[in-house]
Motif scaffolding. Structure first.
Motif, short mmCIF file in Angstrom:
data_model
loop_
_atom_site.label_atom_id
_atom_site.label_comp_id
_atom_site.label_asym_id
_atom_site.label_seq_id
_atom_site.Cartn_x
_atom_site.Cartn_y
_atom_site.Cartn_z
N ASN A 126 -6.37 -2.86 -13.58
CA ASN A 126 -7.54 -1.59 -13.05
C ASN A 126 -7.07 -1.87 -12.09
OD1 ASN A 126 -9.39 -1.75 -11.14
ND2 ASN A 126 -10.43 -1.31 -13.13
N LYS A 127 -6.74 -0.39 -11.86
CA LYS A 127 -5.73 -0.60 -10.24
C LYS A 127 -7.18 -0.44 -9.41
CE LYS A 127 -2.94 3.44 -11.64
NZ LYS A 127 -2.75 2.20 -12.47
N GLU A 128 -8.15 0.28 -9.46
CA GLU A 128 -9.44 0.34 -8.57
C GLU A 128 -9.77 -0.98 -7.33
OE1 GLU A 128 -9.25 1.87 -11.22
OE2 GLU A 128 -9.93 3.67 -10.87
N VAL A 151 -0.63 -5.93 -14.41
CA VAL A 151 -0.07 -5.55 -15.51
C VAL A 151 -0.26 -3.95 -15.95
CG1 VAL A 151 -1.77 -4.99 -18.29
CG2 VAL A 151 -2.04 -7.03 -16.77
N ASP A 152 -0.24 -3.38 -14.52
CA ASP A 152 0.38 -1.92 -14.75
C ASP A 152 1.16 -2.06 -14.64
OD1 ASP A 152 -0.08 0.39 -13.55
OD2 ASP A 152 -0.33 0.51 -11.79
N SER A 153 2.84 -1.46 -15.04
CA SER A 153 3.34 -1.58 -15.89
C SER A 153 5.12 -1.80 -14.19
CB SER A 153 4.01 -0.20 -16.90
OG SER A 153 4.09 1.43 -15.61
N ALA A 219 -1.58 11.14 -7.68
CA ALA A 219 -2.83 10.84 -6.79
C ALA A 219 -2.18 8.56 -7.41
CB ALA A 219 -3.96 10.18 -6.84
N ASN A 220 -1.92 8.92 -8.83
CA ASN A 220 -1.49 7.44 -9.46
C ASN A 220 -0.59 6.97 -8.99
OD1 ASN A 220 -2.16 5.70 -12.26
ND2 ASN A 220 -0.32 6.18 -12.33
N LYS A 221 0.71 7.61 -8.72
CA LYS A 221 1.04 6.73 -8.12
C LYS A 221 0.75 5.89 -6.04
CE LYS A 221 4.56 5.78 -9.52
NZ LYS A 221 4.19 5.31 -11.10
N LEU A 223 -2.45 5.59 -6.00
CA LEU A 223 -2.42 4.45 -6.25
C LEU A 223 -2.71 3.28 -5.50
CD1 LEU A 223 -5.39 6.30 -7.80
CD2 LEU A 223 -6.04 5.12 -5.66
N GLU A 224 -1.05 3.51 -6.94
CA GLU A 224 -0.45 2.66 -7.17
C GLU A 224 0.28 1.72 -6.12
OE1 GLU A 224 2.34 3.44 -10.49
OE2 GLU A 224 0.58 3.38 -11.74
N MET A 225 0.12 3.02 -4.36
CA MET A 225 1.41 1.99 -3.31
C MET A 225 0.57 1.14 -3.17
SD MET A 225 3.35 5.25 -2.11
CE MET A 225 2.69 4.81 -0.20
MG MG Z 1 1.00 2.50 -13.49
#
Ligand code: MG
Length: 393
Positions: A126-128, A151-153, A219-221, A223-225
């Motif tokens: 979970n990113k959040e 776990v996020d790739s 936005a996903n990237k 949030l991943e940063m």
């Molecule tokens: Mg990802």
């Protein structure tokens, strides 16, 4: 980069000496979603090594029962019925070794903190959790001597590239790869007219609706940063994004000698999930490796920040620090929901985020979870206010 709980190469802290001879016991929160299903594939294939001891899902009682039957799971929680108490009961289950958190939204933050304080390692999908509460999670992991495994790739790839590199000063930057989403080649002036169906057509990965739209806006990237900043304890200037349409290189680490390590596999989440659940051991994978007997091409290009303002806004929020990433996340959540369900134009998503970031909210980062949740709710209601005026137009 200071040494931290994620990138050191100490043995897996969740294992007491006798654990190697028995199965690793897993609690899976979010069992019916796309990460959940990939996790079940891994556990099904390695049932002699991995054991599911608890499962939770928000909805789909029937599917949850089927999973409980198949894997003979004794603890199962439908959290639309039991609420967060049910999730916390599972996250702190005495017999669990590791808790895989794959539920959506910020509820996962409370659950992650509960698992760490009960002495569990956490596999985080979970990113959040890190975007909103990275400082709290890092502090809890240190205080309780537990680890948070990505776990996020992309983050899992970075984790793999950092293994064996114990000198953290040797890392120049983390390079997060991004597919570029379904609109990588769409002219900027056409983005105004894209539909929900267009945005949900991700070229490489099949995921939930919210994250698929986040990939389309990039936005996903963003949030991943923010996630990487806390997972690996790096400064924002050491995090970059590279567009890589094939999603074969899952991310890279550049070292100060100009050497770059990359982690590759076909695009399936089972690789990252298995890497964490079996860590530090490697055993046979669920999916095939890349086939080098066939011709294939890997491309890389810089991201287009003008065409994808959500990415620029994420950079800005990350550099600004404090509560900006929290506000970014809350505004994005509200805007994506309005795009999916209320006819908000695709290009209005970054406009909503930008509006909320420009509001005079209190941007000091609270050091306790209740104040943090209040601040997040405040940013969310600011976004709702902005959305109402937008949708009326
Ligand atoms: Mg990802």
């Amino acid at each position: 980069m200071e040494n931290n709980v994620y990138t050191d190469v100490k043995p897996f802290l969740g294992i007491s000496p006798d654990v190697e001879t028995r199965k690793r016991r897993i609690v899976l929160l979010g069992a019916t979603g796309s990460i959940g299903r990939s996790t079940l594939q891994v556990i099904r294939m390695h049932s002699s090594r991995l054991e599911l001891v608890g499962i939770a899902a928000d909805q789909s009682a029937r599917e949850l029962d089927d999973i409980a039957d198949e894997f003979k799971v004794s603890h199962s929680v439908l959290f639309s019925r039991e609420g967060i108490e049910g999730l916390i009961r599972l996250a702190t289950l005495p017999e669990a070794d590791i808790v895989l958190v794959a539920t959506t939204g910020t509820i996962a933050l409370r659950v992650t903190l509960a698992a760490l304080s009960a002495g569990k390692d956490v596999a985080l999908a979970n990113k959040e959790t890190m975007v909103v509460g990275g400082h709290l999670v890092t502090a809890a992991a240190k205080a309780f001597g537990r680890r948070v495994f990505p776990v996020d790739s992309e983050h899992n790839a970075i984790f793999q590239c950092l293994e064996g590199n114990t000198d953290h000063g040797s890392v120049r930057r983390l390079l997060l790869t991004a597919s570029g989403g379904p609109f990588r080649n769409t002219p900027a002036e056409q983005l105004e007219y894209v539909t929900v169906e267009d945005a949900l057509r991700h070229p490489n990965w099949s995921m939930g609706r919210k994250i698929t739209v986040d990939c389309a806006t990039m936005a996903n990237k963003g949030l991943e940063m923010m996630e990487a900043r806390w997972l690996f304890n790096v400064e924002p200037e050491k995090i970059d994004v590279v567009i890589h349409p094939q999603s074969v290189v899952h991310s890279m680490v550049e070292f100060i000698d100009n050497s770059i390590l990359a982690q590759m596999s076909t695009p399936s989440m089972t690789f990252a999930i298995q890497h964490i659940l079996m860590y530090p051991e490697r055993i046979e994978g669920v999916h095939d490796s890349l086939d080098f007997s066939k011709l294939f091409t890997l491309e890389f290009q810089p991201p287009d920040m003008k065409k994808f303002p959500c990415l620029q806004l994420a950079y800005d929020s990350l550099y600004a620090g404090g509560l900006y990433p929290v506000a970014y996340n809350a505004a994005n959540e509200a805007a994506v929901d309005a795009f999916l369900n209320k006819g908000l134009p695709f290009t209005a998503i970054p406009e909503i985020i930008s509006h909320v970031l420009d509001c005079n909210l209190n941007y000091r980062l609270p050091d306790n979870i209740d104040d943090l949740m209040d601040a997040e709710a405040e940013a969310g209601s600011e976004a709702e206010k902005c959305l109402r005026s937008y949708i009326r137009l």
